[in-house]
Motif scaffolding. Structure first.
Motif, PDB file in Angstrom:
ATOM      1  N   TRP A   1       0.834  -1.193   0.000  1.00 53.90           N
ATOM      2  CA  TRP A   1       0.000   0.000   0.000  1.00 53.90           C
ATOM      3  C   TRP A   1       0.875   1.251   0.000  1.00 53.90           C
ATOM      4  CZ3 TRP A   1      -0.558  -4.358   2.894  1.00 53.90           C
ATOM      5  CH2 TRP A   1      -1.750  -5.070   2.733  1.00 53.90           C
ATOM      6  N   PRO A   2       1.439   1.593  -1.133  1.00 50.71           N
ATOM      7  CA  PRO A   2       2.231   2.824  -1.174  1.00 50.71           C
ATOM      8  C   PRO A   2       1.408   4.031  -0.730  1.00 50.71           C
ATOM      9  CG  PRO A   2       2.543   1.547  -3.174  1.00 50.71           C
ATOM     10  CD  PRO A   2       1.415   0.903  -2.415  1.00 50.71           C
ATOM     11  N   ALA A   3       2.020   4.884   0.083  1.00 45.59           N
ATOM     12  CA  ALA A   3       1.313   6.044   0.633  1.00 45.59           C
ATOM     13  C   ALA A   3       1.269   7.165  -0.389  1.00 45.59           C
ATOM     14  CB  ALA A   3       2.005   6.499   1.909  1.00 45.59           C
ATOM     15  N   GLY A   4       0.508   6.981  -1.444  1.00 49.79           N
ATOM     16  CA  GLY A   4       0.403   8.007  -2.470  1.00 49.79           C
ATOM     17  C   GLY A   4       1.121   7.600  -3.740  1.00 49.79           C
ATOM     18  N   LEU A   5       0.742   8.243  -4.816  1.00 49.33           N
ATOM     19  CA  LEU A   5       1.297   7.882  -6.119  1.00 49.33           C
ATOM     20  C   LEU A   5       2.809   8.092  -6.178  1.00 49.33           C
ATOM     21  CD1 LEU A   5      -1.435   9.325  -8.492  1.00 49.33           C
ATOM     22  CD2 LEU A   5      -1.176   6.984  -7.668  1.00 49.33           C
ATOM     23  N   THR A   6       3.315   9.072  -5.462  1.00 50.58           N
ATOM     24  CA  THR A   6       4.756   9.347  -5.522  1.00 50.58           C
ATOM     25  C   THR A   6       5.579   8.279  -4.815  1.00 50.58           C
ATOM     26  OG1 THR A   6       4.641  10.714  -3.546  1.00 50.58           O
ATOM     27  CG2 THR A   6       4.367  11.824  -5.667  1.00 50.58           C
ATOM     28  N   ARG A   7       4.925   7.416  -4.061  1.00 54.22           N
ATOM     29  CA  ARG A   7       5.644   6.385  -3.304  1.00 54.22           C
ATOM     30  C   ARG A   7       5.583   5.030  -4.001  1.00 54.22           C
ATOM     31  NH1 ARG A   7       9.072   8.088   0.209  1.00 54.22           N
ATOM     32  NH2 ARG A   7       8.730   6.278   1.558  1.00 54.22           N
ATOM     33  N   VAL A   8       4.944   4.948  -5.134  1.00 56.12           N
ATOM     34  CA  VAL A   8       4.781   3.667  -5.827  1.00 56.12           C
ATOM     35  C   VAL A   8       6.129   3.068  -6.221  1.00 56.12           C
ATOM     36  CG1 VAL A   8       3.908   2.608  -7.938  1.00 56.12           C
ATOM     37  CG2 VAL A   8       2.476   4.194  -6.668  1.00 56.12           C
ATOM     38  N   THR A   9       7.123   3.899  -6.456  1.00 54.87           N
ATOM     39  CA  THR A   9       8.421   3.416  -6.918  1.00 54.87           C
ATOM     40  C   THR A   9       9.391   3.113  -5.769  1.00 54.87           C
ATOM     41  OG1 THR A   9       9.295   5.657  -7.108  1.00 54.87           O
ATOM     42  CG2 THR A   9       8.178   4.757  -9.037  1.00 54.87           C
ATOM     43  N   THR A  10       8.923   3.195  -4.544  1.00 59.21           N
ATOM     44  CA  THR A  10       9.778   3.017  -3.366  1.00 59.21           C
ATOM     45  C   THR A  10       9.617   1.622  -2.795  1.00 59.21           C
ATOM     46  OG1 THR A  10       9.560   5.370  -2.843  1.00 59.21           O
ATOM     47  CG2 THR A  10      10.349   3.920  -1.089  1.00 59.21           C
ATOM     48  N   SER A  11      10.691   0.867  -2.710  1.00 54.40           N
ATOM     49  CA  SER A  11      10.608  -0.539  -2.316  1.00 54.40           C
ATOM     50  C   SER A  11      10.094  -0.716  -0.893  1.00 54.40           C
ATOM     51  CB  SER A  11      11.966  -1.216  -2.470  1.00 54.40           C
ATOM     52  OG  SER A  11      12.936  -0.593  -1.657  1.00 54.40           O
ATOM     53  N   SER A  12      10.408   0.192  -0.005  1.00 55.66           N
ATOM     54  CA  SER A  12       9.993   0.049   1.397  1.00 55.66           C
ATOM     55  C   SER A  12       8.483   0.208   1.578  1.00 55.66           C
ATOM     56  CB  SER A  12      10.724   1.060   2.275  1.00 55.66           C
ATOM     57  OG  SER A  12      10.442   2.385   1.855  1.00 55.66           O
ATOM     58  N   GLU A  13       7.784   0.656   0.541  1.00 58.27           N
ATOM     59  CA  GLU A  13       6.327   0.805   0.619  1.00 58.27           C
ATOM     60  C   GLU A  13       5.595  -0.520   0.431  1.00 58.27           C
ATOM     61  OE1 GLU A  13       4.500   3.928   1.046  1.00 58.27           O
ATOM     62  OE2 GLU A  13       6.495   4.417   1.804  1.00 58.27           O
ATOM     63  N   TYR A  14       6.304  -1.563   0.075  1.00 59.02           N
ATOM     64  CA  TYR A  14       5.673  -2.839  -0.240  1.00 59.02           C
ATOM     65  C   TYR A  14       5.913  -3.853   0.874  1.00 59.02           C
ATOM     66  CZ  TYR A  14       4.996  -0.846  -4.822  1.00 59.02           C
ATOM     67  OH  TYR A  14       4.601  -0.031  -5.852  1.00 59.02           O
ATOM     68  N   MET A  15       4.833  -4.414   1.374  1.00 56.84           N
ATOM     69  CA  MET A  15       4.913  -5.344   2.502  1.00 56.84           C
ATOM     70  C   MET A  15       5.222  -6.768   2.051  1.00 56.84           C
ATOM     71  SD  MET A  15       1.946  -6.210   5.302  1.00 56.84           S
ATOM     72  CE  MET A  15       2.126  -4.607   6.072  1.00 56.84           C
ATOM     73  N   TYR A  16       4.724  -7.138   0.888  1.00 56.83           N
ATOM     74  CA  TYR A  16       4.848  -8.534   0.442  1.00 56.83           C
ATOM     75  C   TYR A  16       5.804  -8.640  -0.745  1.00 56.83           C
ATOM     76  CZ  TYR A  16       0.663  -8.938   3.274  1.00 56.83           C
ATOM     77  OH  TYR A  16      -0.234  -8.891   4.310  1.00 56.83           O
ATOM     78  N   TRP A  17       6.674  -9.645  -0.662  1.00 60.87           N
ATOM     79  CA  TRP A  17       7.670  -9.867  -1.703  1.00 60.87           C
ATOM     80  C   TRP A  17       7.679 -11.337  -2.087  1.00 60.87           C
ATOM     81  CZ3 TRP A  17      11.430  -6.264  -3.607  1.00 60.87           C
ATOM     82  CH2 TRP A  17      11.286  -4.975  -3.090  1.00 60.87           C
ATOM     83  N   GLY A  18       7.845 -11.595  -3.387  1.00 59.36           N
ATOM     84  CA  GLY A  18       8.051 -12.962  -3.840  1.00 59.36           C
ATOM     85  C   GLY A  18       9.497 -13.373  -3.625  1.00 59.36           C
ATOM     86  N   GLN A  19       9.795 -14.612  -3.972  1.00 60.25           N
ATOM     87  CA  GLN A  19      11.136 -15.152  -3.738  1.00 60.25           C
ATOM     88  C   GLN A  19      12.136 -14.686  -4.781  1.00 60.25           C
ATOM     89  OE1 GLN A  19       8.773 -16.781  -5.261  1.00 60.25           O
ATOM     90  NE2 GLN A  19       9.685 -17.887  -6.962  1.00 60.25           N
ATOM     91  N   GLY A  20      11.645 -14.155  -5.895  1.00 63.41           N
ATOM     92  CA  GLY A  20      12.526 -13.664  -6.945  1.00 63.41           C
ATOM     93  C   GLY A  20      12.763 -14.698  -8.029  1.00 63.41           C
ATOM     94  N   THR A  21      12.964 -14.220  -9.240  1.00 58.22           N
ATOM     95  CA  THR A  21      13.268 -15.091 -10.370  1.00 58.22           C
ATOM     96  C   THR A  21      14.389 -14.448 -11.192  1.00 58.22           C
ATOM     97  OG1 THR A  21      12.301 -16.299 -12.245  1.00 58.22           O
ATOM     98  CG2 THR A  21      11.484 -14.078 -11.873  1.00 58.22           C
ATOM     99  N   GLN A  22      15.344 -15.273 -11.604  1.00 67.25           N
ATOM    100  CA  GLN A  22      16.520 -14.764 -12.305  1.00 67.25           C
ATOM    101  C   GLN A  22      16.212 -14.546 -13.786  1.00 67.25           C
ATOM    102  OE1 GLN A  22      19.810 -14.064 -11.108  1.00 67.25           O
ATOM    103  NE2 GLN A  22      20.077 -13.226 -13.178  1.00 67.25           N
ATOM    104  N   VAL A  23      16.626 -13.389 -14.274  1.00 64.82           N
ATOM    105  CA  VAL A  23      16.574 -13.090 -15.700  1.00 64.82           C
ATOM    106  C   VAL A  23      18.000 -12.780 -16.148  1.00 64.82           C
ATOM    107  CG1 VAL A  23      15.797 -11.455 -17.448  1.00 64.82           C
ATOM    108  CG2 VAL A  23      14.211 -12.240 -15.680  1.00 64.82           C
ATOM    109  N   THR A  24      18.467 -13.509 -17.147  1.00 61.39           N
ATOM    110  CA  THR A  24      19.811 -13.318 -17.667  1.00 61.39           C
ATOM    111  C   THR A  24      19.725 -13.024 -19.160  1.00 61.39           C
ATOM    112  OG1 THR A  24      20.728 -14.829 -16.023  1.00 61.39           O
ATOM    113  CG2 THR A  24      22.092 -14.330 -17.950  1.00 61.39           C
ATOM    114  N   VAL A  25      20.313 -11.909 -19.563  1.00 61.43           N
ATOM    115  CA  VAL A  25      20.295 -11.509 -20.968  1.00 61.43           C
ATOM    116  C   VAL A  25      21.727 -11.524 -21.477  1.00 61.43           C
ATOM    117  CG1 VAL A  25      19.587  -9.772 -22.634  1.00 61.43           C
ATOM    118  CG2 VAL A  25      18.303 -10.055 -20.501  1.00 61.43           C
ATOM    119  N   ALA A  26      21.986 -12.385 -22.445  1.00 59.17           N
ATOM    120  CA  ALA A  26      23.325 -12.527 -23.004  1.00 59.17           C
ATOM    121  C   ALA A  26      23.500 -11.569 -24.187  1.00 59.17           C
ATOM    122  CB  ALA A  26      23.549 -13.959 -23.453  1.00 59.17           C
ATOM    123  N   SER A  27      24.703 -11.026 -24.283  1.00 61.21           N
ATOM    124  CA  SER A  27      24.993 -10.082 -25.379  1.00 61.21           C
ATOM    125  C   SER A  27      25.371 -10.812 -26.653  1.00 61.21           C
ATOM    126  CB  SER A  27      26.115  -9.131 -24.969  1.00 61.21           C
ATOM    127  OG  SER A  27      27.261  -9.874 -24.618  1.00 61.21           O
TER     128      SER A  27
END
Length: 126
Positions: free
Chosen positions: A100-126
């Protein structure tokens, strides 16, 4: 309680595409937002994209604008990140978030988010 499970990561050549999925069990109430952050080794966590429930719009980090698209399937309670024109600098662990980000300006702030997934790796080769 909300649990987030990501899938769809992997390895791809530069210029290719991947679609990440994040299935949410349970749904946050109220004016919540869901989205994606990423973190590459040795670098700070970076905002990628988010949407705010009830039509407040979608938000993108400057480095992915025009290449990535976030979407939500209400019936499946799943958020997607379509990533096109991938670059080696997109290589990172991508994490799905909800909160629940506290306002639109906080949407990009990681600390505004309570729930996180475990993460998935993305690798882009040149």
């Amino acid at each position: 309680q909300v649990q987030l499970v990501e899938s769809g990561g992997g390895s791809v050549q530069a210029g290719g595409s991947l679609r990440l999925s994040c299935a949410a069990s349970g749904r946050p109430f109220g004016e919540y937002a869901m989205g994606w952050f990423r973190q590459a080794p040795g670098q700070e966590r970076e905002f990628v994209a988010a949407f705010r429930w009830r039509g407040s719009g979608t938000f993108y980090g400057d480095s992915v604008k025009g290449r990535f698209t976030i979407s939500f399937d209400n019936a499946k309670n799943t958020v997607y990140l379509q990533m096109n024109s991938l670059k080696p600098e997109d290589t990172a662990v991508y994490s799905c978030v909800a909160g629940w980000p506290a306002g639109l300006t906080r949407v990009t702030t990681s600390s505004e988010y309570m729930y996180w997934g475990q993460g998935t790796q993305v690798t882009v080769a040149s």
